[in-house]
Design a protein around this motif. Structure first.
Motif, PDB file in Angstrom:
ATOM      1  N   THR A  55     -19.853  33.183 -15.444  1.00 22.84           N
ATOM      2  CA  THR A  55     -19.379  31.948 -14.802  1.00 22.84           C
ATOM      3  C   THR A  55     -19.410  31.979 -13.279  1.00 22.84           C
ATOM      4  O   THR A  55     -18.963  31.029 -12.647  1.00 22.84           O
ATOM      5  CB  THR A  55     -17.950  31.587 -15.251  1.00 22.84           C
ATOM      6  OG1 THR A  55     -17.099  32.712 -14.994  1.00 22.84           O
ATOM      7  CG2 THR A  55     -17.903  31.183 -16.705  1.00 22.84           C
ATOM      8  N   SER A 254      -9.624  26.554 -13.846  1.00 22.10           N
ATOM      9  CA  SER A 254     -10.043  27.857 -14.375  1.00 22.10           C
ATOM     10  C   SER A 254     -10.308  28.825 -13.229  1.00 22.10           C
ATOM     11  O   SER A 254     -10.596  28.411 -12.112  1.00 22.10           O
ATOM     12  CB  SER A 254     -11.327  27.725 -15.190  1.00 22.10           C
ATOM     13  OG  SER A 254     -11.119  26.896 -16.302  1.00 22.10           O
ATOM     14  N   SER A 256     -12.769  32.115 -12.301  1.00 20.41           N
ATOM     15  CA  SER A 256     -13.847  33.024 -12.674  1.00 20.41           C
ATOM     16  C   SER A 256     -13.531  34.386 -12.055  1.00 20.41           C
ATOM     17  O   SER A 256     -13.535  34.542 -10.832  1.00 20.41           O
ATOM     18  CB  SER A 256     -15.200  32.510 -12.174  1.00 20.41           C
ATOM     19  OG  SER A 256     -16.184  33.480 -12.469  1.00 20.41           O
ATOM     20  N   ASN A 281      -6.627  29.552 -17.563  1.00 19.80           N
ATOM     21  CA  ASN A 281      -7.880  29.869 -18.244  1.00 19.80           C
ATOM     22  C   ASN A 281      -8.744  30.768 -17.347  1.00 19.80           C
ATOM     23  O   ASN A 281      -9.215  30.351 -16.298  1.00 19.80           O
ATOM     24  CB  ASN A 281      -8.641  28.576 -18.572  1.00 19.80           C
ATOM     25  CG  ASN A 281      -9.840  28.833 -19.468  1.00 19.80           C
ATOM     26  OD1 ASN A 281      -9.714  29.514 -20.498  1.00 19.80           O
ATOM     27  ND2 ASN A 281     -10.995  28.320 -19.097  1.00 19.80           N
ATOM     28  N   THR A 283     -12.138  33.134 -16.897  1.00 18.58           N
ATOM     29  CA  THR A 283     -13.478  33.418 -17.411  1.00 18.58           C
ATOM     30  C   THR A 283     -14.020  34.627 -16.640  1.00 18.58           C
ATOM     31  O   THR A 283     -13.317  35.177 -15.794  1.00 18.58           O
ATOM     32  CB  THR A 283     -14.387  32.193 -17.203  1.00 18.58           C
ATOM     33  OG1 THR A 283     -14.548  31.971 -15.800  1.00 18.58           O
ATOM     34  CG2 THR A 283     -13.786  30.947 -17.843  1.00 18.58           C
ATOM     35  N   MET A 326     -12.657  35.910 -22.593  1.00 18.76           N
ATOM     36  CA  MET A 326     -12.942  35.431 -21.247  1.00 18.76           C
ATOM     37  C   MET A 326     -14.453  35.232 -21.065  1.00 18.76           C
ATOM     38  O   MET A 326     -14.893  34.265 -20.433  1.00 18.76           O
ATOM     39  CB  MET A 326     -12.422  36.440 -20.204  1.00 18.76           C
ATOM     40  CG  MET A 326     -10.905  36.413 -20.047  1.00 18.76           C
ATOM     41  SD  MET A 326     -10.187  37.872 -19.227  1.00 18.76           S
ATOM     42  CE  MET A 326     -11.249  38.112 -17.853  1.00 18.76           C
ATOM     43  N   THR A 328     -16.597  34.576 -23.345  1.00 22.30           N
ATOM     44  CA  THR A 328     -17.187  33.641 -24.320  1.00 22.30           C
ATOM     45  C   THR A 328     -16.353  32.348 -24.381  1.00 22.30           C
ATOM     46  O   THR A 328     -16.558  31.450 -23.569  1.00 22.30           O
ATOM     47  CB  THR A 328     -17.289  34.296 -25.717  1.00 22.30           C
ATOM     48  OG1 THR A 328     -16.002  34.816 -26.110  1.00 22.30           O
ATOM     49  CG2 THR A 328     -18.279  35.444 -25.722  1.00 22.30           C
ATOM     50  N   ASN A 330     -13.413  31.209 -23.433  1.00 20.75           N
ATOM     51  CA  ASN A 330     -12.771  30.608 -22.252  1.00 20.75           C
ATOM     52  C   ASN A 330     -13.804  29.915 -21.371  1.00 20.75           C
ATOM     53  O   ASN A 330     -13.542  28.861 -20.794  1.00 20.75           O
ATOM     54  CB  ASN A 330     -12.015  31.663 -21.438  1.00 20.75           C
ATOM     55  CG  ASN A 330     -10.818  32.225 -22.179  1.00 20.75           C
ATOM     56  OD1 ASN A 330     -10.608  31.911 -23.348  1.00 20.75           O
ATOM     57  ND2 ASN A 330     -10.043  33.072 -21.514  1.00 20.75           N
ATOM     58  N   ALA A 331     -14.990  30.538 -21.282  1.00 22.61           N
ATOM     59  CA  ALA A 331     -16.070  29.917 -20.503  1.00 22.61           C
ATOM     60  C   ALA A 331     -16.557  28.648 -21.192  1.00 22.61           C
ATOM     61  O   ALA A 331     -16.790  27.628 -20.543  1.00 22.61           O
ATOM     62  CB  ALA A 331     -17.223  30.900 -20.328  1.00 22.61           C
ATOM     63  N   TYR A 332     -16.690  28.700 -22.528  1.00 13.20           N
ATOM     64  CA  TYR A 332     -17.159  27.505 -23.256  1.00 13.20           C
ATOM     65  C   TYR A 332     -16.192  26.348 -23.026  1.00 13.20           C
ATOM     66  O   TYR A 332     -16.595  25.199 -22.894  1.00 13.20           O
ATOM     67  CB  TYR A 332     -17.234  27.746 -24.772  1.00 13.20           C
ATOM     68  CG  TYR A 332     -18.071  28.901 -25.230  1.00 13.20           C
ATOM     69  CD1 TYR A 332     -19.092  29.435 -24.440  1.00 13.20           C
ATOM     70  CD2 TYR A 332     -17.860  29.469 -26.490  1.00 13.20           C
ATOM     71  CE1 TYR A 332     -19.851  30.497 -24.882  1.00 13.20           C
ATOM     72  CE2 TYR A 332     -18.619  30.527 -26.944  1.00 13.20           C
ATOM     73  CZ  TYR A 332     -19.615  31.046 -26.141  1.00 13.20           C
ATOM     74  OH  TYR A 332     -20.352  32.094 -26.594  1.00 13.20           O
ATOM     75  N   THR A 334     -14.244  25.711 -20.440  1.00 14.42           N
ATOM     76  CA  THR A 334     -14.433  25.117 -19.116  1.00 14.42           C
ATOM     77  C   THR A 334     -15.723  24.308 -19.055  1.00 14.42           C
ATOM     78  O   THR A 334     -15.762  23.227 -18.476  1.00 14.42           O
ATOM     79  CB  THR A 334     -14.530  26.237 -18.052  1.00 14.42           C
ATOM     80  OG1 THR A 334     -13.382  27.048 -18.176  1.00 14.42           O
ATOM     81  CG2 THR A 334     -14.602  25.673 -16.662  1.00 14.42           C
TER      82      THR A 334
END
Ligand SMILES: [Zn+2]
Length: 411
Positions: A55, A254, A256, A281, A283, A326, A328, A330-332, A334
Motif C-alpha cells: 500500500t 488508514s 500504511s 485500519n 495496512t 494487514m 491482505t 485490511n488493504a482490500y 481501504t
C-alpha cells in the motif's frame, strides 16, 4: 472466459481443497472439483493465499536501489534522492524501472500496489503490461509545481484508467504542499471519488520542524484542515500521539505501515500495536527501493512482527495472522477490493511452495510463510483471474530486456 483449476492445495486455515477460478472470480472451493478448465495447476505441497497488496511504494525507485544507503531521511532525500531524480527521472526511466518493480512484485506474491511518483501514465502502462493492479498517484509537490497543473495530469490518468490500473490522489507530504494545496487536492479527490494518500509523521525531524512552523503535529494538522477521513491513507504514521491515533480512528482513515523503510532510515518504529488496539485500519507497504531495498511483502510481514515484539518486549503483542491481514484484508478494505479465498471472491491469488528445507516441516503453513519464508517461495501469482507469474517468468514481458534497459540508464 479463462478458467484455472488449482488442485489439492493447502488453504491458510489448514484445510486442503481444489479451487476453481472462472473469469476473474473464484467459482468454487471444494474437494475433487471436476469439469473442464483451461489451465490446471498442481497445488500439492503448496499454500494458497490471497494476493499481497503493497500500500505504499514508489515503484520506479528500483532504479535507485543501493545508491545512498545508511543516511538519515532528510540528508538522504535532499542530498541524494532529489538530485538523482532531477538528473535521471524521465518517462523512459519511470517506465522501465517500474516494469522491473512489477516483475519483482509479481515474483514475490504482490498482486497490487499503491504508487506515488512522477510520470504515472508510464506506471499505469507498466501495470497493464505485466497484469498487476496499481493505484497510480501522480506526486503533488506544491514546492515544485502548481497543484492545478499536477491535477490536470491526474485528470488524464483518470481518462486512461482501467480495471487494473486505477488512480489515487497523492499530495507528497505536509511539508511538500501548502494548506491551500492540500485542501485543493482533497477537494479534487472527493469530487472524483478517489482515495488520497500522503506521507505523514515519518520521522521526528519532520514533526519537530512542522510544529515549529505551525504549532501543530502533522496528523493533527491534516485533521484540522479537513483532509482526514475514511478515504485518506497516511503513509508511515511513526510519530503520532495517542490523541492523533484517536483522530485517525474517528476519521476512519488508514495507515500504511512501512517497517523496513522506517528502520533503515532510522526513523523509528510505528505504534502498530496501539493503532490496532484503538481500531485503526493498518495496512502494509515497502516504500521505495532506495530505502528498503526490496519490494518483498513476505519479508515485510516478518519485519513488522519482529520490530513490534522487540519494541514492546512482548512476543504476543502482534501475531502472524494480524500482520497477514494487514497485507491482505485490511488493504482490500481501504482499496475496495472484494478479494480473498471464498466463493465469489476476486481471484487475486498466490501459490507458495512449502517444499524447500526452510519451509519444512509444516505444522502451520501460515506461520511458515510469515516467519520462515520470503517472496522467493512464491511459485504462482494470479491477478484478476489471470496467471501473471507462472513460477518461471512474468508473462507478457521480456524480463531480460527489462534488466538490460534498467542497467542501460547507468552506463
Ligand atoms: Zn514514501
Amino acid at each position: 472466459m479463462t478458467s484455472v483449476l488449482i488442485k489439492d492445495v493447502a488453504l491458510p486455515w489448514g484445510e486442503k481443497a481444489d479451487v476453481s477460478v472462472i473469469g476473474n472470480r473464484i467459482a468454487e472451493i471444494g474437494r475433487r472439483i471436476s469439469g473442464e478448465h483451461e489451465h490446471v495447476v498442481d497445488g500439492r505441497g503448496c499454500l494458497l493465499i490471497p494476493g499481497l497488496v503493497n500500500t505504499h511504494t514508489h515503484a520506479a525507485m528500483t532504479g535507485f536501489r543501493g545508491i545512498a544507503d545508511d543516511l538519515p531521511l532528510q540528508e538522504w532525500l535532499e542530498g541524494h534522492i532529489w538530485p538523482a531524480e532531477k538528473e535521471k527521472v524521465n518517462p523512459e526511466f519511470v517506465y522501465w524501472n517500474t516494469l522491473l518493480a512489477c516483475v519483482e512484485m509479481l515474483r514475490s506474491g504482490t498482486t497490487g500496489f499503491v504508487d506515488m511518483y512522477f510520470h504515472e501514465d508510464k506506471v499505469m502502462q507498466a501495470s497493464e503490461k505485466t497484469g498487476i493492479r496499481v493505484w497510480a498517484g501522480e506526486g503533488i509537490l506544491g514546492v515544485m509545481e502548481p497543484v492545478d497543473r499536477t491535477l490536470d495530469r491526474v485528470k488524464s490518468l483518470l481518462d486512461n484508467a482501467t480495471e487494473l490500473a486505477r488512480v489515487i490522489v497523492t499530495p507528497h507530504s505536509v511539508y511538500g504542499c501548502s494548506e491551500e494545496e492540500l485542501v485543493r487536492a482533497k477537494e479534487f479527490a472527493e469530487e472524483r471519488g478517489l482515495l488520497l494518500q500522503i506521507h505523514a509523521a515519518e520521522n521526528m525531524t519532520e514533526v519537530k520542524e512542522f510544529m515549529e512552523k505551525t504549532g501543530m503535529r502533522p496528523v493533527e494538522y491534516l485533521h484540522a484542515i479537513g483532509v482526514l477521513d475514511n478515504r485518506t491513507m497516511i503513509a508511515h504514521g511513526v510519530w503520532v500521539t495517542d490523541q492523533e491515533i484517536g483522530l485517525l480512528k474517528e476519521a476512519g482513515a488508514s495507515v500504511s505501515h512501512n517497517p523496513e523503510s522506517n528502520a533503515k532510515l532510522g526513523s523509528g518504529v510505528a505504534p502498530v500495536v496501539e493503532y490496532l488496539r484503538e481500531g485503526v485500519n493498518v495496512t502494509l507497504g515497502t516504500d521505495g527501493c532506495a530505502s528498503n531495498n526490496n519490494l518483498d511483502m513476505v519479508q515485510e510481514m516478518r519485519t513488522a512482527l519482529f520490530l513490534q515484539k522487540a519494541l514492546h518486549k512482548d512476543p504476543s503483542c502482534l501475531k502472524a495472522e494480524q500482520v497477514f491481514k494487514m497485507a491482505t484484508e485490511n488493504a482490500y478494505r481501504t482499496l475496495g477490493l472484494d478479494a480473498g479465498i471464498f466463493e465469489g471472491a476476486l481471484a487475486d491469488l498466490v501459490l507458495v511452495s512449502l517444499k524447500k528445507p526452510h519451509m519444512q516441516p509444516v505444522h502451520d503453513a501460515l506461520s511458515n510463510l510469515v516467519y520462515s519464508g520470503s517472496g522467493s517461495d512464491v511459485v504462482m501469482t494470479m491477478v484478476n483471474g489471470r496467471i501473471a507469474y507462472d513460477g518461471e517468468r512474468v508473462l507478457g514481458v521480456d524480463e531480460q530486456e527489462v534488466l538490460e534497459k534498467v542497467k542501460g540508464f547507468w552506463e
